[in-house]
Design a protein around this motif. Structure first.
Motif, PDB file in Angstrom:
ATOM      1  N   THR A   8       0.894  -1.587  -0.174  1.00 33.73           N
ATOM      2  CA  THR A   8       0.072   0.253  -0.151  1.00 33.73           C
ATOM      3  C   THR A   8       1.211   1.487  -0.046  1.00 33.73           C
ATOM      4  N   ASP A   9       2.283   1.173   0.425  1.00 34.04           N
ATOM      5  CA  ASP A   9       2.607   2.401   0.139  1.00 34.04           C
ATOM      6  C   ASP A   9       4.022   2.229  -0.357  1.00 34.04           C
ATOM      7  N   ALA A  10       3.466   1.711  -1.531  1.00 36.61           N
ATOM      8  CA  ALA A  10       4.946   1.478  -2.972  1.00 36.61           C
ATOM      9  C   ALA A  10       3.848   2.950  -3.732  1.00 36.61           C
ATOM     10  N   TRP A  11       5.314   2.859  -5.006  1.00 34.21           N
ATOM     11  CA  TRP A  11       4.503   3.475  -5.938  1.00 34.21           C
ATOM     12  C   TRP A  11       4.056   2.555  -7.161  1.00 34.21           C
ATOM     13  N   HIS A  12       2.673   2.886  -7.990  1.00 35.17           N
ATOM     14  CA  HIS A  12       2.078   1.828  -8.217  1.00 35.17           C
ATOM     15  C   HIS A  12       1.632   2.319  -9.517  1.00 35.17           C
ATOM     16  N   MET A  13       2.254   2.063 -11.340  1.00 39.74           N
ATOM     17  CA  MET A  13       1.504   2.382 -12.300  1.00 39.74           C
ATOM     18  C   MET A  13      -0.183   2.301 -12.062  1.00 39.74           C
ATOM     19  N   VAL A  14      -0.676   2.934 -12.733  1.00 37.01           N
ATOM     20  CA  VAL A  14      -1.997   3.147 -12.629  1.00 37.01           C
ATOM     21  C   VAL A  14      -2.585   3.521 -14.274  1.00 37.01           C
ATOM     22  N   ALA A  15      -2.111   3.704 -14.535  1.00 36.54           N
ATOM     23  CA  ALA A  15      -2.898   3.974 -15.967  1.00 36.54           C
ATOM     24  C   ALA A  15      -1.702   4.812 -17.053  1.00 36.54           C
ATOM     25  N   LEU A  16      -2.063   4.769 -18.091  1.00 39.75           N
ATOM     26  CA  LEU A  16      -1.142   5.436 -18.972  1.00 39.75           C
ATOM     27  C   LEU A  16      -1.632   6.611 -19.507  1.00 39.75           C
ATOM     28  N   ALA A  17      -0.019   7.475 -19.515  1.00 39.82           N
ATOM     29  CA  ALA A  17      -0.153   8.581 -20.060  1.00 39.82           C
ATOM     30  C   ALA A  17      -0.543   9.250 -20.650  1.00 39.82           C
ATOM     31  N   SER A  18      -1.042   8.222 -21.832  1.00 39.98           N
ATOM     32  CA  SER A  18      -1.458   8.497 -23.608  1.00 39.98           C
ATOM     33  C   SER A  18      -3.290   8.169 -22.608  1.00 39.98           C
ATOM     34  N   ASP A  19      -3.842   7.969 -21.763  1.00 37.40           N
ATOM     35  CA  ASP A  19      -4.646   8.031 -21.990  1.00 37.40           C
ATOM     36  C   ASP A  19      -5.933   8.995 -20.848  1.00 37.40           C
ATOM     37  N   ILE A  20      -4.471  10.106 -20.230  1.00 41.22           N
ATOM     38  CA  ILE A  20      -5.114  11.211 -19.649  1.00 41.22           C
ATOM     39  C   ILE A  20      -4.537  12.385 -20.555  1.00 41.22           C
ATOM     40  N   ARG A  21      -5.158  12.830 -21.687  1.00 45.31           N
ATOM     41  CA  ARG A  21      -4.545  13.804 -21.780  1.00 45.31           C
ATOM     42  C   ARG A  21      -6.211  15.108 -21.721  1.00 45.31           C
ATOM     43  N   PRO A  22      -5.128  16.265 -22.003  1.00 46.42           N
ATOM     44  CA  PRO A  22      -5.122  17.633 -21.799  1.00 46.42           C
ATOM     45  C   PRO A  22      -7.109  17.880 -21.443  1.00 46.42           C
ATOM     46  N   ARG A  39      -6.070  15.754 -16.279  1.00 46.10           N
ATOM     47  CA  ARG A  39      -4.884  17.033 -16.762  1.00 46.10           C
ATOM     48  C   ARG A  39      -5.043  18.553 -17.036  1.00 46.10           C
ATOM     49  N   SER A  40      -4.388  18.899 -16.608  1.00 44.68           N
ATOM     50  CA  SER A  40      -5.242  20.685 -17.128  1.00 44.68           C
ATOM     51  C   SER A  40      -3.763  20.685 -17.445  1.00 44.68           C
ATOM     52  N   ALA A  41      -4.015  22.353 -17.883  1.00 47.11           N
ATOM     53  CA  ALA A  41      -2.119  23.326 -18.792  1.00 47.11           C
ATOM     54  C   ALA A  41      -1.551  22.771 -18.046  1.00 47.11           C
ATOM     55  N   SER A  42      -1.805  22.728 -16.400  1.00 50.69           N
ATOM     56  CA  SER A  42      -0.564  22.622 -15.324  1.00 50.69           C
ATOM     57  C   SER A  42      -0.038  21.744 -14.892  1.00 50.69           C
ATOM     58  N   GLY A  43      -0.282  20.531 -15.341  1.00 48.80           N
ATOM     59  CA  GLY A  43       0.331  18.926 -15.255  1.00 48.80           C
ATOM     60  C   GLY A  43      -0.884  17.864 -14.442  1.00 48.80           C
ATOM     61  N   LEU A  44      -0.300  17.308 -14.375  1.00 52.40           N
ATOM     62  CA  LEU A  44      -1.119  15.989 -13.443  1.00 52.40           C
ATOM     63  C   LEU A  44      -1.632  15.885 -12.066  1.00 52.40           C
ATOM     64  N   VAL A  63     -12.534  19.444 -16.345  1.00 54.28           N
ATOM     65  CA  VAL A  63     -11.354  20.630 -15.787  1.00 54.28           C
ATOM     66  C   VAL A  63     -11.688  21.506 -15.782  1.00 54.28           C
ATOM     67  N   GLU A  64     -11.491  22.029 -15.136  1.00 57.55           N
ATOM     68  CA  GLU A  64     -12.151  23.917 -15.615  1.00 57.55           C
ATOM     69  C   GLU A  64     -10.357  25.035 -15.505  1.00 57.55           C
ATOM     70  N   ASN A  65     -10.247  25.624 -16.003  1.00 60.54           N
ATOM     71  CA  ASN A  65      -8.907  26.435 -15.802  1.00 60.54           C
ATOM     72  C   ASN A  65      -8.489  25.836 -14.820  1.00 60.54           C
ATOM     73  N   GLY A  66      -8.290  24.940 -15.240  1.00 61.12           N
ATOM     74  CA  GLY A  66      -6.950  23.856 -14.341  1.00 61.12           C
ATOM     75  C   GLY A  66      -7.218  23.668 -12.780  1.00 61.12           C
ATOM     76  N   PHE A  77     -11.614  22.175  -7.792  1.00 62.47           N
ATOM     77  CA  PHE A  77     -10.609  21.790  -7.294  1.00 62.47           C
ATOM     78  C   PHE A  77      -8.681  21.300  -7.884  1.00 62.47           C
ATOM     79  N   ALA A  78      -7.712  22.088  -6.996  1.00 65.76           N
ATOM     80  CA  ALA A  78      -5.978  22.193  -8.059  1.00 65.76           C
ATOM     81  C   ALA A  78      -5.749  21.488  -7.466  1.00 65.76           C
ATOM     82  N   MET A  79      -4.750  20.336  -8.038  1.00 65.92           N
ATOM     83  CA  MET A  79      -4.084  19.584  -7.810  1.00 65.92           C
ATOM     84  C   MET A  79      -3.283  19.228  -6.494  1.00 65.92           C
ATOM     85  N   ASP A  80      -3.433  19.791  -5.660  1.00 65.26           N
ATOM     86  CA  ASP A  80      -2.784  20.088  -4.707  1.00 65.26           C
ATOM     87  C   ASP A  80      -4.190  19.529  -4.160  1.00 65.26           C
ATOM     88  N   GLY A  81      -4.892  19.893  -4.346  1.00 61.64           N
ATOM     89  CA  GLY A  81      -6.342  19.709  -3.781  1.00 61.64           C
ATOM     90  C   GLY A  81      -7.298  21.165  -2.836  1.00 61.64           C
TER      91      GLY A  81
END
Length: 337
Positions: A8-22, A39-44, A63-66, A77-81
């Motif tokens: 539970t504490d590890a990093w895990h792959m959850v998606a392909l980057a190509s599946d999360i388009r802007p 994904r917003s203009a600022s990142g994931l 997603v609206e205005n980032g 909610f922003a990317m940092d919550g």
């Protein structure tokens, strides 16, 4: 099998980057935890998939205005919550300690999206060799979420003895076994099985995709990665990095990255050939793991008898549970596969 802390504490792959388009929002499951990726203009961004206001799934939002907007009352909610807007209310009336969504650390590497549920996890996911090697051709292959346990899928790919039966004719043949030598090496935080043989396997996939083979090595990198490498006289012929992300107690999401030497054949042609020959093998494994899980669920618990071919013993499960192994190399085992 409850998930150990090391899982539970590890990093895990959850998606392909190509599946999360802007502008895209996607729900994923990780260790029984629903997550809204966007994904917003600022990142994931990655937020626990629950609006703190009225527990609506944020993955249904847009997603609206980032920022990610909850469709129920329009909280954003922003990317940092951070809650950046409550429609109809002044911004000064936003006490973040009460209104913020729960953000998770998320990172993109080599076309993959990784998330960790633990804020104290390392800065980067620890990946095996050659995953990002620029001198190799690479492609990702993902087949949705499967029924079964992630650990059983790991054990499946580390087990060579099922391939002649379950995958008869595709990888090996149960009626024409080849003599091999199996050598197990423990490395403290991982374990590998090497298969030494004088000729390629007799299944259709090996006959079409391999000109020769002298050795193959499958290595388990806890908690969820197995990397298999096939080697011939000229060196590496194929490297497959398989990642088994636990979605729930009874399901997992497999990802596979295929890496081959650059050469005369273009990458798209190698990808098409690998997909063609592996598709039935993947379907057979998916069905087998689902049926295995259904039996274990019916009886309420797994019950395994260890046979003479189970030369890894309980070492896979010890690594999965966060234990270390005593480094060393086992005596080679002669077998027929």
């Amino acid at each position: 099998m409850a998930f150990p802390d090391v899982v539970t504490d590890a990093w895990h792959m959850v998606a392909l980057a190509s599946d999360i388009r802007p502008g895209a929002v996607r729900k994923v499951m990780l260790c029984n935890t629903p997550i809204a990726l966007f994904r917003s203009a600022s990142g994931l961004g990655a937020l626990i998939d629950r609006c703190p206001h009225r527990n609506y799934p944020l993955s249904r939002g847009r997603v609206e205005n980032g920022a990610l907007t909850c469709p129920y009352h329009g909280w954003r909610f922003a990317m940092d919550g951070t809650c950046v807007e409550v429609p109809g209310c002044p911004a000064a009336a936003l006490p973040q300690s009460k209104l913020a969504a729960q953000a998770l650390r998320v990172i993109e590497r080599h076309g993959a999206v990784f998330v960790t549920l633990n804020g104290s996890a390392p800065d980067e996911p620890d990946l095996p060799p050659d995953v990002g090697n620029p001198d190799l051709d690479h492609f990702w292959w993902q087949h949705g979420t499967w029924q079964g346990r992630a650990f059983d899928a790991i054990e499946n790919v580390m087990d060579p003895f099922h391939t002649g039966h379950l995958h008869h004719g595709f990888i090996r043949r149960r009626d024409r076994r080849l003599p091999v030598k199996l050598v197990v090496s423990s490395h403290g935080d991982s374990i590998e099985m090497a298969i030494e043989q004088d000729a390629p396997d007799l299944g259709i996939m090996s006959r079409f995709l391999e000109r020769d083979r002298q050795r193959s090595i499958s290595r388990y990198y806890p908690p969820t990665i197995v990397q298999a490498r096939w080697q011939g006289r000229a060196g590496l012929t194929l490297c497959v990095t398989a990642i088994f992300t636990p979605a729930t107690d009874g399901s997992f999401t497999p990802f596979a990255r295929f890496s081959t030497r650059k050469g005369l054949a273009p990458g798209w042609l190698k990808q098409a050939a690998i997909r063609l020959f592996l598709a039935p093998v993947v379907a057979q494994d998916r069905k087998a793991l689902g049926l295995q899980h259904a039996v274990m669920t019916h009886f309420g618990h797994p019950q395994f008898a260890e046979g003479p071919g189970d030369i890894l013993g309980n070492r896979l499960h010890r690594l999965w549970s966060g234990h270390r192994l005593s480094p060393g190399v086992d005596d080679g085992v002669m077998a027929e596969l």
